[in-house]
Design an enzyme around this catalytic site. Structure first.
Site, short mmCIF file in Angstrom:
data_model
loop_
_atom_site.label_atom_id
_atom_site.label_comp_id
_atom_site.label_asym_id
_atom_site.label_seq_id
_atom_site.Cartn_x
_atom_site.Cartn_y
_atom_site.Cartn_z
N ASP A 1 0.90 -1.05 0.15
CA ASP A 1 0.04 0.50 0.01
C ASP A 1 1.11 1.18 0.01
OD1 ASP A 1 -2.34 0.72 -0.31
OD2 ASP A 1 -2.47 1.28 2.32
N GLU B 1 -6.60 4.50 -8.92
CA GLU B 1 -7.90 5.38 -8.26
C GLU B 1 -8.29 6.43 -8.96
OE1 GLU B 1 -9.92 6.93 -4.22
OE2 GLU B 1 -7.74 5.23 -4.13
N LYS C 1 -9.66 1.86 -8.95
CA LYS C 1 -9.99 1.99 -7.70
C LYS C 1 -11.30 3.06 -7.42
CE LYS C 1 -7.43 1.87 -3.99
NZ LYS C 1 -6.16 1.99 -2.97
N THR D 1 -13.28 1.07 -3.00
CA THR D 1 -12.71 1.34 -1.57
C THR D 1 -13.95 2.06 -1.40
OG1 THR D 1 -10.15 2.47 -1.25
CG2 THR D 1 -11.74 3.04 -3.25
N PHE E 1 -11.88 -1.16 5.12
CA PHE E 1 -10.84 0.18 6.04
C PHE E 1 -10.70 -0.33 7.64
CE2 PHE E 1 -9.28 3.50 2.26
CZ PHE E 1 -9.42 2.42 1.73
#
Length: 318
Positions: A16, A95, A131, A155, A177
């Protein structure tokens, strides 16, 4: 073996980060990026060439300064992804602009543009996960993209409402998350810490994993946003876990025996009933979860704010 080495035998480990050196060091299978990680990486002098390449590319495309800025931002994301794919063997997540989180058509257009830019670099769409924030509009966009063979990573996921809608949309992968859920409950309870055994973020991913496996959903579960190594080890066996360089290093330096906590063929006495959601039911179920409602909105705002900061840096160069 270190805990990290043992974890890799149970779970796909994903980096990440936007930092290439960290990715090389810990040898993950995949990598994920987001606007905040790219913004942080561009503060490092060694990544200036990727910005310059994107600026030159945008200048060749004509149009207004704002059109050039949009082109440059897309190209910068793809530049980072392209470099990462020289290191990781499988996939990179790129993303969509968080400001498009409530616009299905704009999300579709942006995703297709990113895939085209990757194709121009000779990278097939199978190597990319687009994403998208787990709003209703984002999930509907992902459902369409998946039918086009463009795989998506949903996400900013904090709730079962988002989990179920993503599964029904047949998206490739979700990123619940853990750490941000932990943060919310820590603040809500006015405590300094929550033990891993009681961590609501860990419990959330455990529930999601079991729900998907019980009902045969193919959507991959990738725990994300960790605050401490214990959250990661509690989720050993999850399909994927995306981990920051700091925690990858910590796990790599830890010894001991790692127990696989999540197993697709051993769900214990899990018996959550299967649920189907239309838009109204989704919005109500999400609304009833104060934590998820707040963290989704906050996450979109934070990613959008970092995009604005990055745009300010790029605008000076255009």
């Amino acid at each position: 073996m270190s805990l990290l080495e043992q974890l890799k035998t149970m779970t796909v480990v994903v980096a990440d980060t936007g930092d290439f050196e960290s990715i090389k060091e810990f040898k993950p299978r995949d990598a994920t990026t987001n606007p905040s990680l790219i913004l942080a990486a561009t503060e490092d002098e060694k990544y200036q060439r990727l910005i310059e390449q994107a600026v030159v590319y945008a200048k060749t495309k004509g149009g207004s300064k704002e059109e050039k800025l949009t082109i440059c931002m897309d190209k910068l994301s793809v530049n980072f992804g392209t470099e990462i794919l020289k290191i990781v063997p499988k996939r990179v997540s790129t993303e969509v602009d968080a400001r498009l989180s409530f616009d299905t058509e704009a999300t579709l257009a942006k995703a297709r543009q990113l895939i085209k830019l990757y194709a121009d670099e000779g990278i097939p769409k199978e190597k990319i996960l687009i994403k998208v924030a787990s709003t209703w509009e984002g999930i509907k966009a992902a459902e369409i993209l998946e039918k086009e063979g463009i795989h998506c990573n949903l996400t900013l996921l904090f709730s079962m409402a988002q989990t179920i809608a993503c599964a029904e949309a047949k998206v490739q992968l979700i990123s619940p998350f853990v750490g941000r859920i932990y943060d919310w409950y820590k603040k809500d309870r006015s405590v300094d810490d929550i033990p891993v055994s009681e961590d609501p973020g860990v419990a959330s991913v455990t529930e999601i994993f079991k729900y998907y496996k019980k009902y045969g959903y193919k959507t991959e579960v990738m725990g994300a946003s960790f605050r401490k190594a214990g959250e990661i080890t509690e989720l050993a066996g999850c399909d994927l876990l995306t981990i920051s360089p700091k925690l990858l290093k910590e796990l790599d330096e830890m010894d001991g025996t790692l127990e696989q906590k999540l197993k697709a063929d051993d769900l214990g006495d899990y018996n959550q009933p299967k649920i189907s959601l239309d838009e109204k039911a989704f919005r109500w179920m999400l609304n009833e979860d104060a934590m998820a409602t707040e963290k989704l909105a906050e996450g979109i705002r934070k990613f959008a704010a970092d995009i604005v900061k990055l745009e300010a840096k790029i605008r000076e160069k255009l």
